[in-house]
Design a protein around this motif. Structure first.
Motif, PDB file in Angstrom:
ATOM      1  N   LEU A  65       0.844  -1.184   0.000  1.00 46.62           N
ATOM      2  CA  LEU A  65       0.000   0.000   0.000  1.00 46.62           C
ATOM      3  C   LEU A  65       0.885   1.240   0.000  1.00 46.62           C
ATOM      4  CD1 LEU A  65      -3.081   0.919   0.742  1.00 46.62           C
ATOM      5  CD2 LEU A  65      -2.123   1.187   3.028  1.00 46.62           C
ATOM      6  N   TYR A  66       0.508   2.258  -0.769  1.00 48.42           N
ATOM      7  CA  TYR A  66       1.245   3.527  -0.695  1.00 48.42           C
ATOM      8  C   TYR A  66       0.265   4.684  -0.825  1.00 48.42           C
ATOM      9  CZ  TYR A  66       0.958   3.260  -5.837  1.00 48.42           C
ATOM     10  OH  TYR A  66       0.515   3.159  -7.127  1.00 48.42           O
ATOM     11  N   ARG A  67       0.597   5.808  -0.201  1.00 56.35           N
ATOM     12  CA  ARG A  67      -0.266   6.994  -0.245  1.00 56.35           C
ATOM     13  C   ARG A  67      -0.002   7.762  -1.527  1.00 56.35           C
ATOM     14  NH1 ARG A  67      -1.238   9.594   5.613  1.00 56.35           N
ATOM     15  NH2 ARG A  67      -1.430   7.671   6.800  1.00 56.35           N
ATOM     16  N   VAL A  68      -1.049   8.262  -2.148  1.00 63.40           N
ATOM     17  CA  VAL A  68      -0.917   9.032  -3.382  1.00 63.40           C
ATOM     18  C   VAL A  68      -1.289  10.493  -3.136  1.00 63.40           C
ATOM     19  CG1 VAL A  68      -1.742   9.309  -5.756  1.00 63.40           C
ATOM     20  CG2 VAL A  68      -1.391   7.007  -4.826  1.00 63.40           C
ATOM     21  N   ALA A  69      -2.450  10.729  -2.579  1.00 64.40           N
ATOM     22  CA  ALA A  69      -2.930  12.095  -2.387  1.00 64.40           C
ATOM     23  C   ALA A  69      -4.113  12.062  -1.420  1.00 64.40           C
ATOM     24  CB  ALA A  69      -3.342  12.699  -3.724  1.00 64.40           C
ATOM     25  N   SER A  70      -4.795  13.208  -1.312  1.00 65.87           N
ATOM     26  CA  SER A  70      -5.935  13.313  -0.389  1.00 65.87           C
ATOM     27  C   SER A  70      -7.169  13.766  -1.161  1.00 65.87           C
ATOM     28  CB  SER A  70      -5.622  14.314   0.726  1.00 65.87           C
ATOM     29  OG  SER A  70      -4.400  14.001   1.348  1.00 65.87           O
ATOM     30  N   GLY A  71      -8.307  13.756  -0.499  1.00 68.13           N
ATOM     31  CA  GLY A  71      -9.548  14.205  -1.130  1.00 68.13           C
ATOM     32  C   GLY A  71     -10.662  14.234  -0.104  1.00 68.13           C
ATOM     33  N   SER A  72     -11.862  14.566  -0.570  1.00 75.30           N
ATOM     34  CA  SER A  72     -13.018  14.643   0.327  1.00 75.30           C
ATOM     35  C   SER A  72     -14.178  13.878  -0.284  1.00 75.30           C
ATOM     36  CB  SER A  72     -13.499  16.089   0.474  1.00 75.30           C
ATOM     37  OG  SER A  72     -12.445  16.947   0.771  1.00 75.30           O
ATOM     38  N   LEU A  73     -14.804  13.041   0.519  1.00 77.72           N
ATOM     39  CA  LEU A  73     -16.039  12.403   0.063  1.00 77.72           C
ATOM     40  C   LEU A  73     -17.151  13.433   0.172  1.00 77.72           C
ATOM     41  CD1 LEU A  73     -15.750   8.883   1.627  1.00 77.72           C
ATOM     42  CD2 LEU A  73     -16.676   9.249  -0.656  1.00 77.72           C
ATOM     43  N   ILE A  74     -17.785  13.738  -0.957  1.00 75.51           N
ATOM     44  CA  ILE A  74     -18.871  14.731  -0.923  1.00 75.51           C
ATOM     45  C   ILE A  74     -20.245  14.065  -1.028  1.00 75.51           C
ATOM     46  CG2 ILE A  74     -17.483  16.721  -1.633  1.00 75.51           C
ATOM     47  CD1 ILE A  74     -18.562  16.295  -4.512  1.00 75.51           C
ATOM     48  N   THR A  75     -20.268  12.789  -1.421  1.00 77.52           N
ATOM     49  CA  THR A  75     -21.487  11.962  -1.316  1.00 77.52           C
ATOM     50  C   THR A  75     -20.985  10.561  -0.962  1.00 77.52           C
ATOM     51  OG1 THR A  75     -21.558  11.048  -3.565  1.00 77.52           O
ATOM     52  CG2 THR A  75     -22.547  13.233  -3.265  1.00 77.52           C
ATOM     53  N   ASP A  76     -21.879   9.600  -0.852  1.00 75.38           N
ATOM     54  CA  ASP A  76     -21.407   8.250  -0.495  1.00 75.38           C
ATOM     55  C   ASP A  76     -20.658   7.557  -1.626  1.00 75.38           C
ATOM     56  OD1 ASP A  76     -23.627   7.740  -2.056  1.00 75.38           O
ATOM     57  OD2 ASP A  76     -24.732   6.620  -0.522  1.00 75.38           O
ATOM     58  N   THR A  77     -20.685   8.135  -2.838  1.00 73.92           N
ATOM     59  CA  THR A  77     -19.969   7.508  -3.955  1.00 73.92           C
ATOM     60  C   THR A  77     -19.031   8.446  -4.728  1.00 73.92           C
ATOM     61  OG1 THR A  77     -21.945   7.869  -5.298  1.00 73.92           O
ATOM     62  CG2 THR A  77     -21.650   5.651  -4.436  1.00 73.92           C
ATOM     63  N   TRP A  78     -18.909   9.682  -4.295  1.00 75.78           N
ATOM     64  CA  TRP A  78     -18.045  10.612  -5.038  1.00 75.78           C
ATOM     65  C   TRP A  78     -17.039  11.331  -4.141  1.00 75.78           C
ATOM     66  CZ3 TRP A  78     -17.581  10.682 -10.171  1.00 75.78           C
ATOM     67  CH2 TRP A  78     -18.620  10.138 -10.928  1.00 75.78           C
ATOM     68  N   VAL A  79     -15.818  11.387  -4.654  1.00 78.98           N
ATOM     69  CA  VAL A  79     -14.716  12.075  -3.959  1.00 78.98           C
ATOM     70  C   VAL A  79     -14.306  13.287  -4.783  1.00 78.98           C
ATOM     71  CG1 VAL A  79     -12.242  11.891  -3.412  1.00 78.98           C
ATOM     72  CG2 VAL A  79     -13.805  10.016  -2.827  1.00 78.98           C
ATOM     73  N   LEU A  80     -14.119  14.409  -4.119  1.00 72.57           N
ATOM     74  CA  LEU A  80     -13.585  15.609  -4.769  1.00 72.57           C
ATOM     75  C   LEU A  80     -12.087  15.678  -4.488  1.00 72.57           C
ATOM     76  CD1 LEU A  80     -14.298  18.408  -6.160  1.00 72.57           C
ATOM     77  CD2 LEU A  80     -14.206  19.337  -3.840  1.00 72.57           C
ATOM     78  N   THR A  81     -11.310  15.893  -5.546  1.00 73.75           N
ATOM     79  CA  THR A  81      -9.859  15.978  -5.370  1.00 73.75           C
ATOM     80  C   THR A  81      -9.280  16.864  -6.466  1.00 73.75           C
ATOM     81  OG1 THR A  81      -7.858  14.654  -5.011  1.00 73.75           O
ATOM     82  CG2 THR A  81      -9.405  13.803  -6.644  1.00 73.75           C
ATOM     83  N   SER A  82      -7.975  16.810  -6.661  1.00 74.59           N
ATOM     84  CA  SER A  82      -7.329  17.621  -7.703  1.00 74.59           C
ATOM     85  C   SER A  82      -6.974  16.762  -8.906  1.00 74.59           C
ATOM     86  CB  SER A  82      -6.062  18.274  -7.139  1.00 74.59           C
ATOM     87  OG  SER A  82      -6.427  19.225  -6.169  1.00 74.59           O
ATOM     88  N   ALA A  83      -6.992  17.364 -10.078  1.00 75.22           N
ATOM     89  CA  ALA A  83      -6.788  16.615 -11.321  1.00 75.22           C
ATOM     90  C   ALA A  83      -5.322  16.268 -11.581  1.00 75.22           C
ATOM     91  CB  ALA A  83      -7.355  17.416 -12.496  1.00 75.22           C
ATOM     92  N   HIS A  84      -4.401  17.132 -11.157  1.00 76.65           N
ATOM     93  CA  HIS A  84      -2.992  16.929 -11.527  1.00 76.65           C
ATOM     94  C   HIS A  84      -2.419  15.630 -10.952  1.00 76.65           C
ATOM     95  CE1 HIS A  84      -2.189  18.833  -7.555  1.00 76.65           C
ATOM     96  NE2 HIS A  84      -1.213  17.979  -7.561  1.00 76.65           N
TER      97      HIS A  84
END
Ligand SMILES: *[C@@H]1O[C@H](CO)[C@@H](O)[C@H](O)[C@H]1NC(C)=O
Ligand SMILES: *[C@@H]1O[C@H](CO)[C@@H](O)[C@H](O)[C@H]1NC(C)=O
Length: 279
Positions: A65-84
């Motif tokens: 396992l390795y960490r890539v980036a972070s984000g926020s769950l804004i619904t039970d099936t969608w995460v908001l994050t950055s595109a780059h």
């Protein structure tokens, strides 16, 4: 004269190219500075304090396992994050990308708190370029949505509809859990939270994208050490998400910018993508 540019692409430690180079450069200097590779002046987040803040992680065919980036769950099936984060997607080609949520101090294989990334939807107007020099660089509309299998949480991230131009001068907090240079036990560590004030970005960041907003730490400091690997993590004002962490630029000699993509510009697009459609 040395200038250090940080773009938080955070992939793995074995990636060649810009993000790798930048990470190495930074880590080398960071060691001299003897600071921690965490949210600057950050403090640990208790499990469950920001339950919707998640990590994007990779799992290799060998179940590493390795960490890539972070984000926020804004619904039970969608995460908001950055595109780059996905500009260098090929590096994950043989691996499975997952959203790791809940407890970060323990393996998600034990807690079973992870869910496979099913779709990566980049903003259609997202553009960036490989870094050549900070004068030439640009990265615009750095926002993305990830679809995952259903994740039940007590609360999801709420998007702020506030016009980003009115955020200047407000205090903001940011929560992230980016990758560090350490291996092994450091994989399992809490998210961190940092505080700052929203300001307009100066050069060169304001030339890379006219939309980015920047954040300055609570007290002026000569050396502002970057947070690393927190790409996609939320910036919050009054508990609502105002942006996702996009880019960080600093020089040892003078300015440093921590910039986020304001979400208000993308609300229509987000709603369109995440609203279930009947065909
Ligand atoms: C570096 O940081 C560690 C951990 O905080 C501390 O124990 C050590 O004294 C520091 N070394 C220097 C040279 O400042
Ligand atoms: C994926 O696996 C193939 C076959 O083993 C290998 O040639 C390739 O380099 C791998 N790609 C990455 C990005 O690791």
């Amino acid at each position: 004269m040395l200038r250090f540019f940080i773009m938080l692409f955070f992939i793995t430690n074995t990636v060649a190219g810009l993000s790798y180079y930048i990470q190495r450069t930074w880590v080398k200097n960071e060691k001299v500075q003897n600071q921690t590779l965490r949210v600057q002046k950050g403090s640990d987040v208790m499990d469950g304090e920001y339950p919707y803040v998640i990590l994007i992680a990779g799992i290799t065919p060998f179940k590493e396992l390795y960490r890539v980036a972070s984000g926020s769950l804004i619904t039970d099936t969608w995460v908001l994050t950055s595109a780059h984060i996905f500009s260098n997607r090929g590096v994950h080609a043989n691996n499975t990308l997952v959203v790791w949520f809940g407890k970060f101090t323990e393996s998600p294989f034990i807690t079973n708190q992870y869910s496979e990334v099913l779709d990566i939807v980049l903003h259609p107007a997202f553009r960036d370029m490989p870094f050549i020099s900070y004068e030439l660089f640009y990265g615009i509309n750095d926002i993305a949505l990830l679809r995952v299998n259903k994740i039940n949480l007590p609360v999801y991230g709420k998007l702020s509809p506030v016009d980003h131009t009115t955020l200047i001068g407000l205090s903001t907090i940011y929560v992230g859990g980016g990758e560090t240079d350490k291996l092994g036990t450091d994989l399992y560590r809490a998210l961190q939270v940092g505080h700052g004030m929203v300001i307009k970005c100066g050069a060169p960041v304001n030339k890379w994208s006219p939309y980015l907003l920047c954040v300055t730490p609570p007290c002026p400091e000569k050396k502002h050490i970057p947070i690393i690997g927190d790409s996609g993590s939320p910036f919050l004002v009054d508990g609502k998400i105002v942006g996702t962490f996009s880019v960080r630029y600093f020089t040892f000699t003078h300015v440093s910018w921590t910039a986020f993509s304001p979400v208000d510009l993308y609300l229509d697009w987000i709603n369109e993508v995440i609203t279930p459609r009947v065909y």
